[in-house]
Scaffold this active site. Structure first.
Site, PDB file in Angstrom:
ATOM      1  N   MET A  57      10.694 -27.496  25.319  1.00 20.33           N
ATOM      2  CA  MET A  57       9.789 -27.434  24.166  1.00 20.33           C
ATOM      3  C   MET A  57       8.734 -26.357  24.329  1.00 20.33           C
ATOM      4  SD  MET A  57      10.714 -29.188  21.642  1.00 20.33           S
ATOM      5  CE  MET A  57       9.273 -28.724  20.705  1.00 20.33           C
ATOM      6  N   VAL A 133       4.340 -31.084  27.904  1.00 19.51           N
ATOM      7  CA  VAL A 133       5.028 -31.633  29.075  1.00 19.51           C
ATOM      8  C   VAL A 133       5.820 -32.871  28.656  1.00 19.51           C
ATOM      9  CG1 VAL A 133       3.255 -30.727  30.609  1.00 19.51           C
ATOM     10  CG2 VAL A 133       3.062 -33.078  29.783  1.00 19.51           C
ATOM     11  N   VAL A 134       6.450 -33.518  29.638  1.00 22.96           N
ATOM     12  CA  VAL A 134       7.279 -34.695  29.351  1.00 22.96           C
ATOM     13  C   VAL A 134       6.423 -35.841  28.808  1.00 22.96           C
ATOM     14  CG1 VAL A 134       9.008 -34.103  31.068  1.00 22.96           C
ATOM     15  CG2 VAL A 134       7.031 -35.475  31.746  1.00 22.96           C
ATOM     16  N   GLU A 135       7.077 -36.807  28.153  1.00 25.68           N
ATOM     17  CA  GLU A 135       6.364 -37.929  27.530  1.00 25.68           C
ATOM     18  C   GLU A 135       5.924 -38.947  28.577  1.00 25.68           C
ATOM     19  OE1 GLU A 135       6.448 -38.130  23.269  1.00 25.68           O
ATOM     20  OE2 GLU A 135       5.498 -36.752  24.669  1.00 25.68           O
ATOM     21  N   LYS A 140      -0.131 -36.683  30.786  1.00 23.58           N
ATOM     22  CA  LYS A 140      -0.828 -36.074  29.649  1.00 23.58           C
ATOM     23  C   LYS A 140      -2.335 -36.309  29.745  1.00 23.58           C
ATOM     24  CE  LYS A 140       3.088 -36.381  26.420  1.00 23.58           C
ATOM     25  NZ  LYS A 140       3.275 -34.959  26.088  1.00 23.58           N
ATOM     26  N   SER A 162       5.757 -36.630  20.614  1.00 21.11           N
ATOM     27  CA  SER A 162       6.483 -37.078  19.420  1.00 21.11           C
ATOM     28  C   SER A 162       6.247 -38.554  19.125  1.00 21.11           C
ATOM     29  CB  SER A 162       7.991 -36.835  19.600  1.00 21.11           C
ATOM     30  OG  SER A 162       8.457 -37.473  20.770  1.00 21.11           O
ATOM     31  N   HIS A 183       3.200 -31.450  16.551  1.00 23.68           N
ATOM     32  CA  HIS A 183       4.556 -31.888  16.878  1.00 23.68           C
ATOM     33  C   HIS A 183       5.570 -30.913  16.292  1.00 23.68           C
ATOM     34  CE1 HIS A 183       7.929 -35.103  16.516  1.00 23.68           C
ATOM     35  NE2 HIS A 183       8.078 -34.346  17.589  1.00 23.68           N
TER      36      HIS A 183
END
Length: 289
Positions: A57, A133-135, A140, A162, A183
């Site tokens: 992303m 970065v990753v969820e 975060k 998201s 997003h």
């Protein structure tokens, strides 16, 4: 005479009316947002953007920004990840060169807008920072605490999450008013939709500025609330759930997909679920975003 008759028939058709509606609706998303665009606020100038995380992303978001002439600072945790992200961005641009959409000279000029870093030293001059970065909530939260420390006080702090609650992401900071969701949908340099997620505490100035950035990078920005799934996933989840329920009742998956595509969706829910190569691109295709 026949051309005029055919044109008149098409002009008064439902398809024509629908396309006109879509045309003006897309432009209204950034021009007619009650309580935001009607307050007389002027977007602040965004001269430089930072992106934290250059995975799948982060790299396509960076590509979208440099294609629209925004200088981008790209941060990763180590040299290997940073080089991999830059290579993905190079490939995105080279793909345009191979298709004749970009000259080699324009490729070099566009790529020169990208700066890779391993620390926050250069973040003190950015106007917008995007976390990609990753969820992972704790990760975060850590990144936003670091962004608050290293970015200037006017800098908008954005997240590409998201699904995660923005209030939770900014819980470890004192800058809730600067935290907004951006997003994007993969691949971000191609897909036109951009969800701008607004919390009750978010600065309206930040939202107006992001609407302006969205238009400048050739996206269709929509302002959405800070809720589960935002706008797109709130539509997508029931769409797939209903399809799975029909299967439970004995319907054939191919007939379900056929019914969905005949209704107007680009692809059916099961074809989407079967697309393991690029599920995010398929999601955008389903909703025709």
């Amino acid at each position: 005479m026949q051309e005029a008759m055919a044109f008149q028939e098409l002009f008064f058709s439902d398809t024509c009316k629908s396309l006109i509606h879509v045309f003006f609706s897309q432009r209204a998303t950034s021009k007619q947002v009650p309580g935001i665009t009607d307050l007389g606020l002027t977007p602040r100038k965004v001269s430089k953007v930072a992106i934290v995380g250059c995975g799948l992303m982060g790299s396509v978001i960076a590509t979208a920004l440099i294609l629209s002439h925004y200088p981008v600072i790209l941060k990763e945790v180590n040299e290997k990840s940073l080089n991999a992200g830059i290579d993905r961005i190079k490939e995105n641009l080279l793909s345009r060169v191979r298709k004749g959409k970009m000259t080699k000279e324009k490729y070099e000029k566009t790529l020169s807008l990208l700066t890779g870093v391993l620390d926050y030293e250069k973040f003190k001059t950015v106007d917008l920072a995007i976390e990609a970065v990753v969820e992972n909530v704790k990760l975060k939260q850590q990144i936003f605490a670091e962004l608050e420390q290293h970015c200037p006080s006017h800098c908008i702090l954005a997240t590409n999450t998201s699904t995660i609650d923005l209030n939770l992401i900014g819980e470890k900071t004192n800058s809730q008013e600067r935290i907004v969701g951006t997003h994007f949908f993969a691949p971000a340099h191609i897909m036109p939709l951009l969800e701008i997620v607004r919390t009750p505490r978010a600065s309206l100035q930040a939202v107006v500025t992001l609407l302006d950035v969205g238009k400048k990078i050739k996206k269709t920005p929509i302002v959405v609330g800070n809720c589960t799934g935002f706008a797109v996933y709130r539509m997508f989840f029931p769409y797939t759930q209903a399809a799975l329920l029909l299967v439970d009742h004995g319907m054939d998956v191919y007939k379900i997909d056929q019914a969905c595509t005949e209704f107007g969706m680009s692809i059916g829910p099961f074809r989407y679920l079967d697309n393991t190569k690029s599920p995010w691109r398929s999601l955008s295709r389903i909703l025709q975003l």
